[in-house]
Design a protein around this motif. Structure first.
Motif, short mmCIF file in Angstrom:
data_model
loop_
_atom_site.label_atom_id
_atom_site.label_comp_id
_atom_site.label_asym_id
_atom_site.label_seq_id
_atom_site.Cartn_x
_atom_site.Cartn_y
_atom_site.Cartn_z
N LEU A 72 -1.74 5.94 -5.71
CA LEU A 72 -1.32 4.56 -5.53
C LEU A 72 -1.07 3.91 -6.89
O LEU A 72 -1.94 3.92 -7.76
CB LEU A 72 -2.40 3.77 -4.78
N LEU A 76 0.80 -1.22 0.00
CA LEU A 76 0.00 0.00 0.00
C LEU A 76 0.84 1.27 0.00
O LEU A 76 0.30 2.36 -0.20
CB LEU A 76 -0.93 0.00 1.22
N LEU A 134 -3.10 6.96 -0.16
CA LEU A 134 -2.19 5.81 -0.02
C LEU A 134 -1.24 5.72 -1.21
O LEU A 134 -1.53 6.20 -2.30
CB LEU A 134 -3.00 4.51 0.07
N GLY A 135 -0.12 5.06 -0.99
CA GLY A 135 0.87 4.89 -2.05
C GLY A 135 2.00 5.89 -1.88
O GLY A 135 2.75 5.84 -0.90
#
Length: 342
Positions: free
Chosen positions: A219, A151, A161-162
């Protein structure tokens, strides 16, 4: 106000370039569920971790607890695009680390424990990313980030996220708006992982034909890929804006220039200016300066006026002048007229 007062590439269309990174400390709850004591301890932990670095950058940094600023001072930071409105709304729990040039800002306990930002004048996305990448390494050298192999960086909002990165450019697009092209452009960019917002980000209006274009996807692609994708689109939009400006000028001639000079005249001599009218008129004057129609005003001065004409800056001005006037539209007209006259 470095991004305002400095010169920058392609400033006729690109007002500023900004990169933000969302980061959290491993093992700690997100700020939104912290109590005040934990939040203050977290800020101390981050600040001490950064200041213990042997980087020369730390000599340029200062720490500002938000609760030590009055509401006007906090909102001036928002109007200068140095912090988010979310940071100042939770002033008892939040803080800011900022460098002397106001290019590097580190927001503490906003939505995430750490929001790193670099904002530069004009079209300097790569430069902003290069600077922020170094700052990120400096912080990570002393603080353990919350990170997952799949993640990436763990963030309070799943949409970050990412990479945790939001890269954006502030664009002045009066010709594309006037020519009726902007809606089609905005629909197209949404299909390729980008989004456009108004002057102050999500939920704000595109006053003065100003749009903030940024990546929506965090992400999957790398930071470099996200920057590259944004750069390609910005170049295309910028080129189209310039061509459309010339086409409208050629087609309308005197009427085009008359509208610009009338806008300048109103800004100089008006006794009342609403925020919406002020931004619309300033957009026309900025267009005239960008195209060389108005020759005795600098783009940096126009962008400075844009910031100083916002509400918190006007309150600060009225206080400094010991003014009894409470109508912000009257104060705005006074401030803008004084600045336009030089």
């Amino acid at each position: 106000m470095s991004w305002i007062t400095d010169s920058g590439p392609m400033r006729d269309v690109v007002i500023s370039s900004r990169v933000r990174l969302a980061r959290n400390i491993s093992g700690l709850p997100f700020p939104v569920i912290m109590d005040r004591e934990t939040a203050l301890e977290t800020m101390d932990k981050i600040y001490n971790g950064i200041m213990s670095s042997n980087s020369a950058l730390v000599d340029q940094l200062k720490f500002i607890p938000m609760h030590e600023l009055d509401p006007v001072e906090r909102n001036i930071l928002v109007e200068k695009h140095l912090v988010s409105s979310e940071l100042v709304q939770r002033a008892d729990y939040t803080g800011l680390i900022i460098d002397d040039n106001e290019e590097i800002c580190i927001m503490l306990n906003e939505e995430d424990h750490i929001r790193l930002q670099c904002i530069l004048a004009g079209y300097q996305l790569e430069e902003a990313w290069d600077t922020l990448d170094k700052v990120d390494d400096l912080v990570e050298g002393n603080i353990e980030y919350s990170y997952h192999e799949t993640l990436g960086y763990i963030t309070s909002c799943p949409t970050n996220l990412g990479t945790g990165m939001r890269a954006s450019v502030m664009l002045h697009l009066p010709a594309l708006v006037h020519g009726g092209h902007i809606n089609a452009i905005l629909q197209t960019i949404s299909k390729i992982g980008l989004t456009a917002r108004g002057l102050y980000g999500e939920g704000s209006e595109a006053l003065g034909n100003i749009f903030q274009l940024s990546n929506q996807v965090t992400l999957g692609p790398t930071e470099e890929e996200l920057i590259s994708n944004l750069q390609i689109v910005v170049k295309q939009i910028t080129d189209k804006e310039k061509l459309t400006r010339e086409a409208i000028h050629k087609a309308n001639g005197v009427e085009f220039e008359d509208n610009i000079y009338r806008s300048l005249g109103i800004l100089k001599y008006a006794k009342k200016l609403s925020m919406k009218e002020f931004m619309a008129l300033l957009s026309q004057v900025r267009l005239g300066v960008s195209m060389g129609i108005i020759e005795d005003i600098d783009l940096k001065d126009i962008d400075k006026i844009m910031i100083l004409g916002q509400s918190a800056n006007l309150h600060s001005y009225a206080t400094e002048q010991n003014s009894l006037e409470t109508d912000m539209d009257i104060i705005r007209a006074e401030v803008v007229g004084r600045l336009i006259h030089g």
